[in-house]
Design a protein around this motif. Structure first.
Motif, PDB file in Angstrom:
ATOM      1  N   ASP A  84      -5.074   1.994 -10.882  1.00 61.72           N
ATOM      2  CA  ASP A  84      -4.409   0.751 -11.240  1.00 61.72           C
ATOM      3  C   ASP A  84      -3.717   0.127 -10.019  1.00 61.72           C
ATOM      4  O   ASP A  84      -3.729  -1.097  -9.863  1.00 61.72           O
ATOM      5  CB  ASP A  84      -3.365   1.010 -12.337  1.00 61.72           C
ATOM      6  CG  ASP A  84      -4.006   1.395 -13.666  1.00 61.72           C
ATOM      7  OD1 ASP A  84      -5.221   1.152 -13.821  1.00 61.72           O
ATOM      8  OD2 ASP A  84      -3.303   1.962 -14.523  1.00 61.72           O
ATOM      9  N   PHE A  85      -3.120   0.985  -9.186  1.00 63.04           N
ATOM     10  CA  PHE A  85      -2.447   0.460  -8.001  1.00 63.04           C
ATOM     11  C   PHE A  85      -3.456  -0.131  -7.035  1.00 63.04           C
ATOM     12  O   PHE A  85      -3.237  -1.202  -6.467  1.00 63.04           O
ATOM     13  CB  PHE A  85      -1.634   1.581  -7.320  1.00 63.04           C
ATOM     14  CG  PHE A  85      -0.775   1.112  -6.206  1.00 63.04           C
ATOM     15  CD1 PHE A  85       0.482   0.577  -6.457  1.00 63.04           C
ATOM     16  CD2 PHE A  85      -1.205   1.172  -4.886  1.00 63.04           C
ATOM     17  CE1 PHE A  85       1.279   0.129  -5.419  1.00 63.04           C
ATOM     18  CE2 PHE A  85      -0.413   0.722  -3.847  1.00 63.04           C
ATOM     19  CZ  PHE A  85       0.840   0.196  -4.105  1.00 63.04           C
ATOM     20  N   GLY A  86      -4.556   0.554  -6.804  1.00 66.14           N
ATOM     21  CA  GLY A  86      -5.678   0.010  -6.060  1.00 66.14           C
ATOM     22  C   GLY A  86      -5.600   0.101  -4.547  1.00 66.14           C
ATOM     23  O   GLY A  86      -6.619  -0.100  -3.867  1.00 66.14           O
ATOM     24  N   LYS A  87      -4.438   0.368  -3.997  1.00 62.75           N
ATOM     25  CA  LYS A  87      -4.299   0.404  -2.533  1.00 62.75           C
ATOM     26  C   LYS A  87      -3.564   1.669  -2.098  1.00 62.75           C
ATOM     27  O   LYS A  87      -2.577   1.628  -1.365  1.00 62.75           O
ATOM     28  CB  LYS A  87      -3.560  -0.832  -2.020  1.00 62.75           C
ATOM     29  CG  LYS A  87      -4.344  -2.135  -2.242  1.00 62.75           C
ATOM     30  CD  LYS A  87      -3.601  -3.317  -1.672  1.00 62.75           C
ATOM     31  CE  LYS A  87      -4.397  -4.610  -1.853  1.00 62.75           C
ATOM     32  NZ  LYS A  87      -3.690  -5.780  -1.303  1.00 62.75           N
ATOM     33  N   THR A 102     -10.348   7.566  -6.431  1.00 60.68           N
ATOM     34  CA  THR A 102      -9.177   6.808  -6.895  1.00 60.68           C
ATOM     35  C   THR A 102      -8.420   6.136  -5.761  1.00 60.68           C
ATOM     36  O   THR A 102      -7.642   5.216  -5.994  1.00 60.68           O
ATOM     37  CB  THR A 102      -8.203   7.740  -7.638  1.00 60.68           C
ATOM     38  OG1 THR A 102      -7.766   8.766  -6.747  1.00 60.68           O
ATOM     39  CG2 THR A 102      -8.903   8.387  -8.837  1.00 60.68           C
ATOM     40  N   ALA A 103      -8.619   6.607  -4.529  1.00 61.14           N
ATOM     41  CA  ALA A 103      -7.880   6.068  -3.376  1.00 61.14           C
ATOM     42  C   ALA A 103      -8.681   6.370  -2.112  1.00 61.14           C
ATOM     43  O   ALA A 103      -9.644   7.148  -2.123  1.00 61.14           O
ATOM     44  CB  ALA A 103      -6.484   6.679  -3.293  1.00 61.14           C
ATOM     45  N   ARG A 104      -8.278   5.762  -1.052  1.00 60.32           N
ATOM     46  CA  ARG A 104      -8.892   6.073   0.248  1.00 60.32           C
ATOM     47  C   ARG A 104      -8.427   7.451   0.706  1.00 60.32           C
ATOM     48  O   ARG A 104      -7.344   7.917   0.321  1.00 60.32           O
ATOM     49  CB  ARG A 104      -8.506   5.029   1.294  1.00 60.32           C
ATOM     50  CG  ARG A 104      -8.942   3.617   0.945  1.00 60.32           C
ATOM     51  CD  ARG A 104      -8.278   2.624   1.884  1.00 60.32           C
ATOM     52  NE  ARG A 104      -8.525   1.255   1.455  1.00 60.32           N
ATOM     53  CZ  ARG A 104      -9.269   0.379   2.126  1.00 60.32           C
ATOM     54  NH1 ARG A 104      -9.837   0.732   3.265  1.00 60.32           N
ATOM     55  NH2 ARG A 104      -9.443  -0.834   1.668  1.00 60.32           N
ATOM     56  N   ALA A 127       0.867  -1.182   0.000  1.00 60.48           N
ATOM     57  CA  ALA A 127       0.000   0.000   0.000  1.00 60.48           C
ATOM     58  C   ALA A 127       0.903   1.232   0.000  1.00 60.48           C
ATOM     59  O   ALA A 127       2.098   1.158   0.331  1.00 60.48           O
ATOM     60  CB  ALA A 127      -0.915   0.008   1.226  1.00 60.48           C
ATOM     61  N   VAL A 128       0.333   2.378  -0.384  1.00 58.04           N
ATOM     62  CA  VAL A 128       1.115   3.609  -0.406  1.00 58.04           C
ATOM     63  C   VAL A 128       0.254   4.769   0.086  1.00 58.04           C
ATOM     64  O   VAL A 128      -0.938   4.858  -0.229  1.00 58.04           O
ATOM     65  CB  VAL A 128       1.666   3.907  -1.821  1.00 58.04           C
ATOM     66  CG1 VAL A 128       0.525   4.100  -2.821  1.00 58.04           C
ATOM     67  CG2 VAL A 128       2.577   5.131  -1.803  1.00 58.04           C
TER      68      VAL A 128
END
Length: 587
Positions: free
Chosen positions: A115-118, A145-147, A88-89
């Protein structure tokens, strides 16, 4: 029983006052400093290796230009992390407006996030946002797109960050922090539940104990150097340093970032604080801040314990030793509890020990003065209160002038009057001459019926002046006795005369007696000689007699008349004594 209740109420009231004082900001600041000391002393190991920090450092700024960069650069970073299978990032950067590369550049970053998803993006909650029940909005192209992880921080009154905010309670539902979002990703996205005293992440229960909801103490640990942004972007970092890692990206070591905060371990970039909070959550070892009720209990026990020990101590040194022992116990106990995961404030207890020591010693002194002052002179009470050496170790030897008195004609007086009348006469006599002694610097050490032993201590004073004051006391008491005789209207057959013997030399101040009952008095050869000299005052027709040592110390300031040599009991050679006639010193 009433005295014990009064004791408890007095020290309980003191404890309440101390507890209220301990809630003031200066004490809270000192508590924070003490917390930092324990943290530095007890921390072990380094940060969880599953956490990796990528720093936007000077080398990256030199290679990529001034910040902010086009967001396509972050998109490239995301693809590198995806290829190296980072778990994750989190970007500790705010994306709330169109970037330097324009809208198309932002869209490329948005595609990379999907695309990364996390991924987790930073946001915050201002007072205005709280009123509108929202987090600060992101760029529209990045929505979904992200949390979203809030990056609100709490600083203590001294400006140090010690607490991590797991969620912003001002919003409904509470907005989770960036570290909490990273933990959820790592845990497989379990349900998140905010409760009054804990935050539940699936089966994990995180106790919260700050002054605001959802706060947890951060366990700062040593952290490895960050990975350079430019080195990761150029894939100069091995895959093993990124695979499965929880990656946090933020400014680091540029010297210009405003995102730098004081922590218990020193100044730290904001991204490192998020990493430390995430490390705390991953460890499962949570520090709990004890409730104010426990702090008050510490203060109460400290006050009561100190009060009880000091009141019963044999002297001021033993009382101070007892109070010091309680202070040591407080500090060691706090350290032990800290290592067990509990933080309890003790500065209120420390302040309680200091104030309780003063109150207990005051009560002890007042109580002893009131009680003992009925039986011994005030000066002797003061000496007994401060001289724990004399009371505890068997005695204290020093140079002094002993003043021994005895009433002549007491036997005839006691036979001609009833005991109550005699007692009243004696009490009036002791009271009147006691004032004379006190004014001249003497202390009544012992009453022996109609006799007295009075001590004039040298204690660094001029010995000549001490002897002169003792002689002045002897002459003045003769005048006082004449006044008392007139007041009592004694008959011709009722003699009431007082003889005084004055000797100077070494004496022993000590307590004597059984364990159940002791008396503080003066002993030694000088006392015996003063008694013998006084015994000759009637034979030599002199109310006040001195020995040779006292005469030589007083010098020319004393007017005396030498007696013929006399033999004192217990001595082999006759000695010359001196009748005191007056002094040249002002009376």
């Amino acid at each position: 029983m009433r005295r014990r209740v009064g004791f408890f109420l007095a020290f309980a009231l003191l404890a309440l006052l101390v507890f209220l004082l301990s809630c003031l900001e200066p004490v809270r600041v000192l508590e924070g400093v003490l917390h930092d000391h324990h943290l530095r002393w007890s921390r072990q190991g380094t940060r969880d290796p599953r956490i990796a920090v990528i720093g936007i450092d000077p080398a990256s700024l030199e290679a990529l230009g001034p910040f902010p960069w086009p967001r396509s650069v972050h998109a490239r970073l995301l693809r590198v992390l995806q290829r190296h299978r980072a778990e994750a990032v989190f970007f500790d950067l705010v994306f709330d407006s169109v970037g330097a590369g324009g809208m198309e550049d932002d869209l490329e970053f948005a595609r990379a996030l999907r695309d990364f998803g996390k991924g987790v993006l930073a946001s915050s909650v201002s007072e205005q946002d709280a009123r509108e029940n929202r987090v600060a909005p992101l760029l529209p192209s990045l929505e979904g797109t992200a949390r979203i992880g809030v990056i609100n921080r709490k600083r203590d009154p001294d400006g140090v960050v010690r607490w991590g905010i797991l969620g912003v309670a001002a919003l409904q539902p509470p907005a989770p922090s960036a570290a909490l979002q990273m933990l959820r990703i790592h845990s497989g996205d379990p349900p998140l539940l905010f409760q009054p005293d804990q935050v539940a992440v699936g089966e994990l229960r995180i106790p919260t104990s700050g002054t605001e909801p959802f706060e947890v103490p951060i366990r700062f640990r040593a952290s490895p150097p960050p990975l350079s942004y430019i080195r990761v972007l150029r894939e100069e970092v091995g895959e093993e340093e990124l695979r499965g890692r929880l990656v946090l990206v933020g400014a680091h070591g540029t010297g210009t970032e405003v995102d730098t905060f004081a922590t218990p371990l020193g100044l730290s970039p904001g991204v490192e604080i998020h990493a430390a909070l995430l490390d705390t959550l991953l460890s499962g070892e949570f520090m709990r801040r004890a409730s104010p009720g426990w702090d008050f209990l510490v203060v109460l026990l400290a006050c009561l314990g100190t009060g009880a020990l000091v009141v019963r101590a044999r002297g001021v040194s033993f009382g101070a030793l007892a109070a010091g022992g309680i202070l040591v116990f407080l500090f060691l106990g706090q350290g032990a509890l800290f290592r067990l995961g509990w933080w309890i404030g003790i500065l209120g207890g420390v302040l309680g020990v200091v104030l309780a020591f003063g109150l207990a010693w005051l009560l002890r002194s007042v109580g002893l003065r009131n009680l003992m002052g009925q039986f011994v002179a005030p000066g002797q009470v003061s000496e007994m209160l401060r001289s724990d050496q004399a009371m505890s170790l068997g005695g204290n030897q020093e140079e002094a002038t002993v003043f021994f008195t005895d009433i002549r004609g007491y036997t005839t007086l006691s036979e001609s009057r009833n005991p109550l009348e005699v007692l009243e006469i004696l009490n009036q006599y002791h009271g009147r001459v006691g004032q004379v002694y006190e004014r001249r610097g003497g202390t009544i050490m012992t009453y022996q019926g109609d006799a007295q032993i009075v001590l004039f201590r040298h204690q660094g004073r001029d010995p000549a002046q001490v002897v002169i004051r003792a002689v002045q006391a002897g002459l003045e008491m003769q005048q006082a006795v004449e006044e008392l005789r007139e007041r009592w209207e004694l008959g011709p057959e009722e003699r009431f005369e007082v003889g005084v013997g004055i000797c100077t030399g070494q004496v022993l101040l000590a307590t004597v007696g059984a364990e159940s009952h002791k008396q503080y008095t003066v002993l030694g050869e000088t006392v015996r000689r003063a008694s013998e000299v006084q015994g000759l005052s009637a034979t030599l027709e002199s109310p006040v007699l001195l020995d040779r040592v006292s005469r030589e110390l007083a010098g020319a300031a004393l007017r005396v008349e030498a007696t013929d040599p006399v033999l004192l009991k217990g001595e082999a050679e006759p000695v010359i004594l001196y009748r005191a006639l007056g002094t040249s010193e002002p009376g």
